[in-house]
Scaffold this active site. Structure first.
Site, PDB file in Angstrom:
ATOM      1  N   GLU A  56     -15.264  25.257 -21.336  1.00 46.00           N
ATOM      2  CA  GLU A  56     -16.488  25.541 -21.947  1.00 46.00           C
ATOM      3  C   GLU A  56     -17.431  26.704 -20.981  1.00 46.00           C
ATOM      4  O   GLU A  56     -17.243  26.732 -19.832  1.00 46.00           O
ATOM      5  CB  GLU A  56     -17.260  24.463 -22.396  1.00 46.00           C
ATOM      6  CG  GLU A  56     -16.495  23.762 -23.148  1.00 46.00           C
ATOM      7  CD  GLU A  56     -17.285  22.359 -23.575  1.00 46.00           C
ATOM      8  OE1 GLU A  56     -16.597  21.565 -24.265  1.00 46.00           O
ATOM      9  OE2 GLU A  56     -18.413  22.406 -23.095  1.00 46.00           O
ATOM     10  N   PRO A  57     -18.399  27.285 -21.615  1.00 46.09           N
ATOM     11  CA  PRO A  57     -19.183  28.108 -20.684  1.00 46.09           C
ATOM     12  C   PRO A  57     -19.788  27.376 -19.722  1.00 46.09           C
ATOM     13  O   PRO A  57     -19.956  27.850 -18.393  1.00 46.09           O
ATOM     14  CB  PRO A  57     -20.362  28.476 -21.820  1.00 46.09           C
ATOM     15  CG  PRO A  57     -19.717  28.673 -22.919  1.00 46.09           C
ATOM     16  CD  PRO A  57     -18.774  27.582 -23.032  1.00 46.09           C
ATOM     17  N   ILE A  92     -10.378  30.669 -23.575  1.00 47.32           N
ATOM     18  CA  ILE A  92      -9.412  29.851 -24.283  1.00 47.32           C
ATOM     19  C   ILE A  92      -8.111  30.845 -24.666  1.00 47.32           C
ATOM     20  O   ILE A  92      -8.376  31.976 -25.433  1.00 47.32           O
ATOM     21  CB  ILE A  92      -9.789  29.226 -25.472  1.00 47.32           C
ATOM     22  CG1 ILE A  92     -10.948  28.359 -25.392  1.00 47.32           C
ATOM     23  CG2 ILE A  92      -8.698  28.517 -26.219  1.00 47.32           C
ATOM     24  CD1 ILE A  92     -10.741  27.409 -24.226  1.00 47.32           C
ATOM     25  N   ARG A  98      12.398  54.548   0.719  1.00 45.55           N
ATOM     26  CA  ARG A  98      11.256  55.502   1.140  1.00 45.55           C
ATOM     27  C   ARG A  98      11.447  55.774   2.761  1.00 45.55           C
ATOM     28  O   ARG A  98      11.442  55.246   3.372  1.00 45.55           O
ATOM     29  CB  ARG A  98      10.071  54.688   0.956  1.00 45.55           C
ATOM     30  CG  ARG A  98       8.585  55.542   1.611  1.00 45.55           C
ATOM     31  CD  ARG A  98       8.295  56.557   0.478  1.00 45.55           C
ATOM     32  NE  ARG A  98       6.999  56.878   0.352  1.00 45.55           N
ATOM     33  CZ  ARG A  98       6.489  58.112   1.266  1.00 45.55           C
ATOM     34  NH1 ARG A  98       7.565  59.014   1.677  1.00 45.55           N
ATOM     35  NH2 ARG A  98       5.464  58.536   1.284  1.00 45.55           N
ATOM     36  N   GLY A 133       1.741  51.866  -0.940  1.00 46.66           N
ATOM     37  CA  GLY A 133       0.705  52.985  -1.110  1.00 46.66           C
ATOM     38  C   GLY A 133       0.365  53.246  -2.347  1.00 46.66           C
ATOM     39  O   GLY A 133       0.315  52.557  -3.226  1.00 46.66           O
ATOM     40  N   GLU A 169      -6.475  26.372 -15.275  1.00 45.40           N
ATOM     41  CA  GLU A 169      -5.836  25.189 -15.081  1.00 45.40           C
ATOM     42  C   GLU A 169      -6.171  24.646 -13.782  1.00 45.40           C
ATOM     43  O   GLU A 169      -5.500  23.802 -13.000  1.00 45.40           O
ATOM     44  CB  GLU A 169      -4.246  25.416 -15.118  1.00 45.40           C
ATOM     45  CG  GLU A 169      -3.883  25.771 -16.829  1.00 45.40           C
ATOM     46  CD  GLU A 169      -2.615  25.693 -17.084  1.00 45.40           C
ATOM     47  OE1 GLU A 169      -1.692  24.514 -16.499  1.00 45.40           O
ATOM     48  OE2 GLU A 169      -1.790  26.714 -17.733  1.00 45.40           O
TER      49      GLU A 169
END
Length: 392
Positions: free
Chosen positions: A119-120, A154, A262, A334, A358
């Protein structure tokens, strides 16, 4: 013990899951709109039989599913996990009528489930829920309530077909005053709005304006909703860790490939000691987190008494590890990793949320400490036992 070494069947199943995700689920995920429920993807999970396994598998199998899918498609992993989280209370605590009506539809992907706890003003402090369930007699004089208040953050809201909702039926009773309800999305007075979040999966807020529920909608027993919530989270917290491990492994695999091909400073990046050591650290932490996740899941499946502590440790270590590994992978790639659409750009947005939902990392530390002190209080003589004369 399977917590530390998967058998050949489990290893083969994980490989099969990654193949299914690559061939069948990722194409569906790519067609979805970020921040919205992808119903074709949910239906695809149902056709492959993965959603039905949510109700027949143990915690370790759930972790293997989530880890394997996350390596290939975080969207597919999240769609699977949200179905399980929203529907597990129905599977574990629902009446025969509730189970018969909803679980087959969840399993075949035609009904979308959601777990409505936060909830808020009551996120990490779940016992402080303020959504009211006021008695009104609609259930035969003593079994009806009206839900009034808000839920926020939610997952799958507001597009879910039903919600597992936790509401306060007894004021000023803390965790003992919460009841779990199964609330279909079409109940009068229930509305929702989507929230635009950093992570791309669907999240929304719900508003309850005297939404009617009856005794037939209760999951478990009145006043026992907090137990329903915590038992569900004890199952899913290690699997949140598995999701994180899957993301970490995907980032590690991408880094191994990138640093091999690379060229920089006269050779491949992997030949630079600072790069090689960073990659080794990424692999070390990922494997440690994986083992702790498997151990916590195995403890849950065995009915061990220390599941809350193990589940909290697994989620904490794995989600913090994934944040480190993905960040390190971005650094070694990068600027290309920051480009929209790059795998690591996607993982970088995905990996942040599991450290919060959670139960935030701070909550997991609180749970761990609480469980440790509880165990110590039950065996006080262990701390006060004198060292033997021959002890080192």
């Amino acid at each position: 013990m399977t917590a530390f070494s998967l058998d050949t069947g489990q290893i083969a199943w994980c490989a099969e899951l990654r193949t299914l995700a690559a061939e069948h689920l990722r194409p569906l995920a790519d067609k979805g709109e970020p921040g919205h429920v992808n119903r074709p993807l949910v239906a695809g999970l149902g056709r492959l039989g993965l959603l039905s396994r949510l109700f027949t598998s143990g915690a370790l199998d759930l972790c293997l599913m989530r880890e394997s899918l996350a390596q290939v498609s975080t969207e597919a992993e999240t769609a699977l996990a949200l179905q399980g989280l929203g529907a597990h209370p129905v599977h574990a605590y629902g009446t025969a009528a509730q189970r018969e009506h909803w679980l087959p539809r969840v399993a075949d992907g035609t009904a979308v489930a959601a777990f409505a706890l936060s909830e808020p003003g009551a996120g990490s402090d779940a016992a402080a829920l303020a959504l009211r369930a006021d008695e009104d007699g609609t259930g035969g004089g003593s079994g009806g309530w009206r839900l009034t208040g808000e839920k926020c953050w939610i997952s799958n809201a507001p597009a879910a077909d039903f919600y597992t909702v936790f509401a306060r039926t007894a004021p000023d009773a803390g965790a003992r005053g919460v009841t779990a309800f199964l609330v279909p999305a079409d109940r009068p007075g229930l509305t929702g709005t989507p929230l635009d979040m950093l992570s791309p999966h669907p999240i929304g807020a719900l508003a309850f304006d005297a939404v009617p529920v009856t005794v037939d909608d209760v999951l478990g027993e009145p006043g026992q909703g907090f137990r329903v919530a915590m038992n569900t989270l004890n199952l899913f917290r290690p699997s949140v860790g598995a999701f994180a491990v899957g993301m970490a492994q995907a980032a590690l695999d991408a880094t191994l490939a990138h640093t091999t091909r690379r060229q920089a400073f006269g050779g491949p990046l992997k030949d630079l000691q600072t790069v090689a050591h960073r990659v080794a650290e990424m692999a070390l932490r990922t494997e440690a987190a994986r083992l702790m996740v498997y151990a916590a899941a195995a403890a849950y499946d065995e009915g061990a008494p220390d599941v809350p502590r193990r589940a909290a440790m697994a989620k904490l270590l794995a989600t913090e590890t994934a944040q480190y590994v993905v960040d390190a992978a971005v650094q070694l790639h990068g600027a290309r990793a920051l480009r929209r659409g790059h795998l690591l750009e996607h993982l970088y947005r995905e990996v942040r949320a599991p450290r919060i939902y959670e139960g935030a990392s701070e909550v997991q530390r609180t749970v761990i400490a609480k469980e440790l002190y509880r165990a110590a209080a039950q065996c006080p003589e262990a701390a006060d036992r004198p060292r033997g004369a021959g002890s080192a």
